[in-house]
Scaffold this motif. Structure first.
Motif, PDB file in Angstrom:
ATOM      1  N   ALA A 148       0.847  -1.177   0.000  1.00  0.00           N
ATOM      2  CA  ALA A 148       0.000   0.000   0.000  1.00  0.00           C
ATOM      3  C   ALA A 148       0.890   1.237   0.000  1.00  0.00           C
ATOM      4  O   ALA A 148       1.858   1.314   0.759  1.00  0.00           O
ATOM      5  CB  ALA A 148      -0.882   0.012   1.237  1.00  0.00           C
ATOM      6  N   LEU A 149       0.548   2.153  -0.885  1.00  0.00           N
ATOM      7  CA  LEU A 149       1.212   3.464  -0.891  1.00  0.00           C
ATOM      8  C   LEU A 149       0.321   4.404  -0.094  1.00  0.00           C
ATOM      9  O   LEU A 149      -0.853   4.602  -0.441  1.00  0.00           O
ATOM     10  CB  LEU A 149       1.384   3.952  -2.330  1.00  0.00           C
ATOM     11  CG  LEU A 149       1.818   5.412  -2.505  1.00  0.00           C
ATOM     12  CD1 LEU A 149       3.180   5.664  -1.859  1.00  0.00           C
ATOM     13  CD2 LEU A 149       1.857   5.768  -3.982  1.00  0.00           C
ATOM     14  N   ILE A 150       0.872   4.957   0.971  1.00  0.00           N
ATOM     15  CA  ILE A 150       0.115   5.854   1.841  1.00  0.00           C
ATOM     16  C   ILE A 150       0.571   7.274   1.542  1.00  0.00           C
ATOM     17  O   ILE A 150       1.779   7.560   1.537  1.00  0.00           O
ATOM     18  CB  ILE A 150       0.352   5.497   3.317  1.00  0.00           C
ATOM     19  CG1 ILE A 150       0.003   4.024   3.549  1.00  0.00           C
ATOM     20  CG2 ILE A 150      -0.461   6.392   4.241  1.00  0.00           C
ATOM     21  CD1 ILE A 150       0.738   3.393   4.700  1.00  0.00           C
TER      22      ILE A 150
ATOM     23  N   ALA B  16      -6.398  -1.633   6.689  1.00  0.00           N
ATOM     24  CA  ALA B  16      -7.355  -0.538   6.849  1.00  0.00           C
ATOM     25  C   ALA B  16      -6.586   0.707   7.287  1.00  0.00           C
ATOM     26  O   ALA B  16      -5.701   0.623   8.144  1.00  0.00           O
ATOM     27  CB  ALA B  16      -8.401  -0.898   7.890  1.00  0.00           C
ATOM     28  N   LEU B  17      -6.925   1.828   6.682  1.00  0.00           N
ATOM     29  CA  LEU B  17      -6.270   3.084   7.040  1.00  0.00           C
ATOM     30  C   LEU B  17      -7.026   3.682   8.227  1.00  0.00           C
ATOM     31  O   LEU B  17      -8.189   4.057   8.106  1.00  0.00           O
ATOM     32  CB  LEU B  17      -6.268   4.032   5.841  1.00  0.00           C
ATOM     33  CG  LEU B  17      -5.360   5.253   5.953  1.00  0.00           C
ATOM     34  CD1 LEU B  17      -3.894   4.855   6.024  1.00  0.00           C
ATOM     35  CD2 LEU B  17      -5.586   6.183   4.762  1.00  0.00           C
ATOM     36  N   VAL B  18      -6.353   3.715   9.359  1.00  0.00           N
ATOM     37  CA  VAL B  18      -7.009   4.119  10.603  1.00  0.00           C
ATOM     38  C   VAL B  18      -6.454   5.485  11.032  1.00  0.00           C
ATOM     39  O   VAL B  18      -5.238   5.633  11.172  1.00  0.00           O
ATOM     40  CB  VAL B  18      -6.772   3.073  11.707  1.00  0.00           C
ATOM     41  CG1 VAL B  18      -7.393   3.500  13.022  1.00  0.00           C
ATOM     42  CG2 VAL B  18      -7.315   1.708  11.251  1.00  0.00           C
TER      43      VAL B  18
ATOM     44  N   ALA C 217      -5.050  12.032   4.457  1.00  0.00           N
ATOM     45  CA  ALA C 217      -4.340  10.814   4.046  1.00  0.00           C
ATOM     46  C   ALA C 217      -5.239   9.945   3.170  1.00  0.00           C
ATOM     47  O   ALA C 217      -6.464   9.948   3.295  1.00  0.00           O
ATOM     48  CB  ALA C 217      -3.894  10.033   5.272  1.00  0.00           C
ATOM     49  N   ARG C 218      -4.591   9.214   2.261  1.00  0.00           N
ATOM     50  CA  ARG C 218      -5.289   8.231   1.431  1.00  0.00           C
ATOM     51  C   ARG C 218      -4.301   7.132   1.107  1.00  0.00           C
ATOM     52  O   ARG C 218      -3.119   7.273   1.378  1.00  0.00           O
ATOM     53  CB  ARG C 218      -5.825   8.894   0.151  1.00  0.00           C
ATOM     54  CG  ARG C 218      -4.738   9.420  -0.774  1.00  0.00           C
ATOM     55  CD  ARG C 218      -5.356  10.188  -1.947  1.00  0.00           C
ATOM     56  NE  ARG C 218      -4.398  10.441  -3.024  1.00  0.00           N
ATOM     57  CZ  ARG C 218      -3.528  11.430  -3.055  1.00  0.00           C
ATOM     58  NH1 ARG C 218      -3.464  12.276  -2.048  1.00  0.00           N
ATOM     59  NH2 ARG C 218      -2.701  11.589  -4.083  1.00  0.00           N
ATOM     60  N   TRP C 219      -4.797   6.030   0.546  1.00  0.00           N
ATOM     61  CA  TRP C 219      -3.844   4.997   0.149  1.00  0.00           C
ATOM     62  C   TRP C 219      -4.235   4.346  -1.159  1.00  0.00           C
ATOM     63  O   TRP C 219      -5.402   4.354  -1.537  1.00  0.00           O
ATOM     64  CB  TRP C 219      -3.631   3.975   1.255  1.00  0.00           C
ATOM     65  CG  TRP C 219      -4.753   3.042   1.571  1.00  0.00           C
ATOM     66  CD1 TRP C 219      -5.879   3.334   2.287  1.00  0.00           C
ATOM     67  CD2 TRP C 219      -4.848   1.656   1.211  1.00  0.00           C
ATOM     68  NE1 TRP C 219      -6.665   2.223   2.403  1.00  0.00           N
ATOM     69  CE2 TRP C 219      -6.053   1.164   1.752  1.00  0.00           C
ATOM     70  CE3 TRP C 219      -4.026   0.781   0.505  1.00  0.00           C
ATOM     71  CZ2 TRP C 219      -6.465  -0.158   1.600  1.00  0.00           C
ATOM     72  CZ3 TRP C 219      -4.427  -0.541   0.354  1.00  0.00           C
ATOM     73  CH2 TRP C 219      -5.635  -0.992   0.898  1.00  0.00           C
ATOM     74  N   GLU C 220      -3.232   3.816  -1.835  1.00  0.00           N
ATOM     75  CA  GLU C 220      -3.428   3.134  -3.113  1.00  0.00           C
ATOM     76  C   GLU C 220      -2.837   1.737  -2.974  1.00  0.00           C
ATOM     77  O   GLU C 220      -1.700   1.599  -2.529  1.00  0.00           O
ATOM     78  CB  GLU C 220      -2.677   3.875  -4.235  1.00  0.00           C
ATOM     79  CG  GLU C 220      -3.176   5.287  -4.448  1.00  0.00           C
ATOM     80  CD  GLU C 220      -2.375   6.073  -5.498  1.00  0.00           C
ATOM     81  OE1 GLU C 220      -1.402   5.523  -6.066  1.00  0.00           O
ATOM     82  OE2 GLU C 220      -2.746   7.234  -5.745  1.00  0.00           O
ATOM     83  N   PRO C 221      -3.588   0.692  -3.366  1.00  0.00           N
ATOM     84  CA  PRO C 221      -3.027  -0.657  -3.326  1.00  0.00           C
ATOM     85  C   PRO C 221      -1.895  -0.807  -4.341  1.00  0.00           C
ATOM     86  O   PRO C 221      -1.989  -0.261  -5.447  1.00  0.00           O
ATOM     87  CB  PRO C 221      -4.200  -1.572  -3.683  1.00  0.00           C
ATOM     88  CG  PRO C 221      -5.321  -0.702  -4.103  1.00  0.00           C
ATOM     89  CD  PRO C 221      -4.987   0.725  -3.833  1.00  0.00           C
TER      90      PRO C 221
ATOM     91  N   THR D 202       3.311  16.129  -1.203  1.00  0.00           N
ATOM     92  CA  THR D 202       2.592  14.950  -0.720  1.00  0.00           C
ATOM     93  C   THR D 202       3.584  13.996  -0.046  1.00  0.00           C
ATOM     94  O   THR D 202       4.506  13.502  -0.696  1.00  0.00           O
ATOM     95  CB  THR D 202       1.896  14.226  -1.898  1.00  0.00           C
ATOM     96  OG1 THR D 202       1.066  15.166  -2.593  1.00  0.00           O
ATOM     97  CG2 THR D 202       1.047  13.064  -1.419  1.00  0.00           C
ATOM     98  N   ALA D 203       3.382  13.765   1.236  1.00  0.00           N
ATOM     99  CA  ALA D 203       4.235  12.797   1.938  1.00  0.00           C
ATOM    100  C   ALA D 203       3.879  11.400   1.454  1.00  0.00           C
ATOM    101  O   ALA D 203       2.714  11.127   1.133  1.00  0.00           O
ATOM    102  CB  ALA D 203       4.008  12.903   3.442  1.00  0.00           C
ATOM    103  N   HIS D 204       4.904  10.531   1.384  1.00  0.00           N
ATOM    104  CA  HIS D 204       4.668   9.181   0.854  1.00  0.00           C
ATOM    105  C   HIS D 204       5.435   8.149   1.664  1.00  0.00           C
ATOM    106  O   HIS D 204       6.574   8.374   2.069  1.00  0.00           O
ATOM    107  CB  HIS D 204       5.038   9.089  -0.624  1.00  0.00           C
ATOM    108  CG  HIS D 204       6.288   9.814  -1.027  1.00  0.00           C
ATOM    109  ND1 HIS D 204       6.380  11.187  -1.061  1.00  0.00           N
ATOM    110  CD2 HIS D 204       7.511   9.361  -1.410  1.00  0.00           C
ATOM    111  CE1 HIS D 204       7.592  11.537  -1.437  1.00  0.00           C
ATOM    112  NE2 HIS D 204       8.316  10.450  -1.656  1.00  0.00           N
ATOM    113  N   ARG D 205       4.763   7.032   1.867  1.00  0.00           N
ATOM    114  CA  ARG D 205       5.362   5.889   2.566  1.00  0.00           C
ATOM    115  C   ARG D 205       4.687   4.628   2.024  1.00  0.00           C
ATOM    116  O   ARG D 205       3.554   4.686   1.562  1.00  0.00           O
ATOM    117  CB  ARG D 205       5.180   6.066   4.070  1.00  0.00           C
ATOM    118  CG  ARG D 205       4.072   5.313   4.683  1.00  0.00           C
ATOM    119  CD  ARG D 205       4.090   5.142   6.226  1.00  0.00           C
ATOM    120  NE  ARG D 205       5.096   5.793   7.001  1.00  0.00           N
ATOM    121  CZ  ARG D 205       4.861   6.394   8.181  1.00  0.00           C
ATOM    122  NH1 ARG D 205       3.642   6.414   8.691  1.00  0.00           N
ATOM    123  NH2 ARG D 205       5.848   6.961   8.848  1.00  0.00           N
TER     124      ARG D 205
END
Ligand code: PAN
Ligand code: ZN
Length: 187
Positions: free
Chosen positions: A109-111, A182-184, A119-123, A136-139
């Motif tokens: 997952a790219l957060i 899950a993005l919590v 925040a959002r995420w991409e599989p 945009t911060a990325h992890r």
């Protein structure tokens, strides 16, 4: 006309880089205090547990306008408490600089988090291409059972601002909830 073999080679299946001029850095559990929500769980783990490794090809000096860097990151499968193994994450020092990530193998997952802390995420699955806009911060987190590897291409003058994330974190964490990512939101 003479032809020259390129000095860099990358395995398309694993992203492994070989050749000359490749820099490598490893991040182990001992190197990542304060990164995961469950710090006591991290501190109980074997300190030399590998979390991720980065190989980078940086053909021009750091900060060169117009230059491009290339790298491969491999994140091991694992969790600290219910949080997946992940990279530290950063904004770019030149904040408007963007980046591409391409997943090679594994599941992840790219957060992403913008400057308003949304925040959002991409599989990430093999072949998925991710454009990370500026500001945009990325992890990346490994949500699977195998190593997750991805390629990255970023501007040589982007730089890395780790400080903002070290101080304030992301506004949400990717946790394993009922066996699924899950993005919590952070409380
Ligand atoms: C990537 C990252 C790499 C490791 O090459 O640097 O995945 O993540 P951290 O740098 O957050 O530890 C990149 O985004 N370069 O700009
Ligand atoms: Zn980056």
């Amino acid at each position: 006309m003479e032809t020259h073999a390129p000095s860099l080679h990358m395995s398309l299946s694993t992203g492994f880089l070989s050749g000359s001029g490749i820099e490598e850095v490893s991040r182990k559990i001992a190197d990542l205090p304060g990164l995961f929500a469950d710090e006591p769980a991290r501190a109980r783990m074997a300190p030399d547990t590998l979390v991720y490794r980065v190989q980078a090809f940086q053909p021009v000096p750091d900060g060169t306008p117009g230059g491009l860097y290339w790298g491969t990151t491999v994140i091991q499968p694992g969790q600290v408490g219910d949080e997946y193994f992940m990279t530290k994450g950063h904004f770019h020092k030149l904040a408007d600089r963007s980046e591409y990530y391409i997943a090679a193998s594994g599941e992840g997952a790219l957060i992403l988090m913008d400057t308003e802390r949304r925040a959002r995420w991409e599989p990430m699955t093999p072949g998925s291409v991710h454009y990370i806009p500026g500001h945009t911060a990325h992890r990346v987190a490994n949500t699977g059972r195998e190593p997750l590897s991805f390629f990255a291409c970023w501007p040589a003058d982007a730089g890395h601002d780790y400080d903002t994330i070290a101080r304030h974190g992301f506004s949400a964490r990717l946790l394993c909830v009922d066996g699924r990512p899950a993005l919590v939101e952070e409380k």
